[in-house]
Scaffold this active site. Sequence first.
Site, PDB file in Angstrom:
ATOM      1  CG  ASP A 186      10.846 -15.587  36.549  1.00 30.35           C
ATOM      2  OD1 ASP A 186      11.755 -14.766  36.827  1.00 30.35           O
ATOM      3  OD2 ASP A 186      10.383 -16.415  37.365  1.00 30.35           O
ATOM      4  CG  HIS A 194       6.051 -14.330  34.004  1.00 31.29           C
ATOM      5  ND1 HIS A 194       5.292 -14.205  35.150  1.00 31.29           N
ATOM      6  CD2 HIS A 194       6.735 -15.509  34.139  1.00 31.29           C
ATOM      7  CE1 HIS A 194       5.484 -15.245  35.942  1.00 31.29           C
ATOM      8  NE2 HIS A 194       6.371 -16.064  35.350  1.00 31.29           N
TER       9      HIS A 194
HETATM   10 ZN    ZN Z   1       9.024 -19.538  34.606  1.00 29.54          ZN
END
Ligand code: ZN
Length: 488
Positions: free
Chosen positions: A296, A448
């Site tokens: 993400d 991430h």
């Molecule tokens: Zn996010």
Amino acid sequence: MSKKKKSKISVLAVLLIMAGVAALVAAGAFGAWHYQSYSVGIQLAGEQDMVVEVGSGFTDPGASAWVEGNLFDKAQKPLEVATQGGVNTHKLGTYELKYSAVFAKEHFLGNKQAFAEAVRTVTVVDTQAPLITLHTQEGAFTFPGQSYVEEGFAAQDNYDGDITQLVQRQEIDGKVYYTVADSSGNTAQAVRDIFYDDPIAPELSLLGEDIMQVKLGDSFVEPGYTASDNVDGDITARVTVEGSVDTAAVGRYTLTYTATDNFGNAVSCSRIVKVVEKIMPPLPKGKGGVIYLTFDDGPGPYTERLLDILDKYGVKATFFVVGRYDLTLTKEMVERGHAVGNHSYSHVYDKLYASEKAFFNELYAAQDRIEAACGVRTRLVRFPGGSSNGMSQVSMRQLTRSLVNSGYAYFDWNVDSKDAGGATTPEEVVYNVCSGVADKTMAIVLQHDIKEYSVDAVEEIIIWALENGYTFEKLTISSPGCHHATRN
Ligand SMILES: [Zn+2]
């Protein structure tokens, strides 16, 4: 008749008588000579002493005989020769052949007989050497340095037959010498080259862990190894080690150990030494299944490197990108086979979760930009903060329903790397992901790609997963979802 005439007759008579006597004496003398002069001659054809090879044919050359010594009628008259004895060419030995001839004649002095004989020796010999035959067995071999295990042999002689029992064998310098003599002293030799082979590689084992962790800055001490070989014994001293560990730099170092026996059989194994910022507990065993790696909040500065790491293992992942960012890399993601998802336009909770309308506006804006960048109008969505976020002013229950009804699919996660809070080193990310995946057969992992240490953890995660029987897939609209419980 006168006295004188009478005396003349008497003289004549006396002369006659004397002549008669003389004739008789002469005839007698001749007769006696004649009687004595008969004899028989005999002559061998061929050699007197003959040698014949056993088993071969023998033809007697014979002998000839004749009468000799008679002046008148019988001179050189051939005589019949009788032969005594025989030759068995199948049996060794010395044989005598006796030839004889007889001449018989009636004579006024008595019946005359003459006789002669000759002898020949025939020796049956064996000069032919025996024959040694060496047997070989399919696949037979001798370990180097070990003595040869006989595959078999046979010795056959033309006269003695099977003389295998008499064969003497001797092993010298990689060869086996076979010798045998038959009963006549004929010898035979055969030599076998021993076929040495060693199809068994040494055994090599590492002391210590196969995967080691060394804290950054500490020194690495080789825990050791042992190597032994079926032929050469302990060959630990001959083990070579390739590779090195730089404990001043975080990384994954591979040391390759190789043991080679005298025959050239080699075996290798490796140890992985991880130089880490933080030493973590050993990773658990996984039970295999499907892993969806999701990243993400990108694209970011580490995304391109991440794409290379994924490519190295052929792993496909899913990137939930933020619409307002530079989306150039999404084209690369698509071209390399990854999935691109929508992670809102702003990722600012206050704005995007202000109303349902605001949410969908962000969704469409991001969708347009993604499509413009990579050509894919993605319907994969991840809510910033997940569907379980507590920041939304809109009912997430309502929002998720609206989203699905609009033809989108949203994905939460069931494995959190905690790279957005808690984990600050690659080791912690690896540990969190692997221990989170270990008890699942379907894992959607949250990471991430804007966090460098999270990207640094990916290779270790992939290696662990592949070793534990997992496969990687990217998300599609029909992938199994993972939905958190909504809070409002
Ligand atoms: Zn996010």
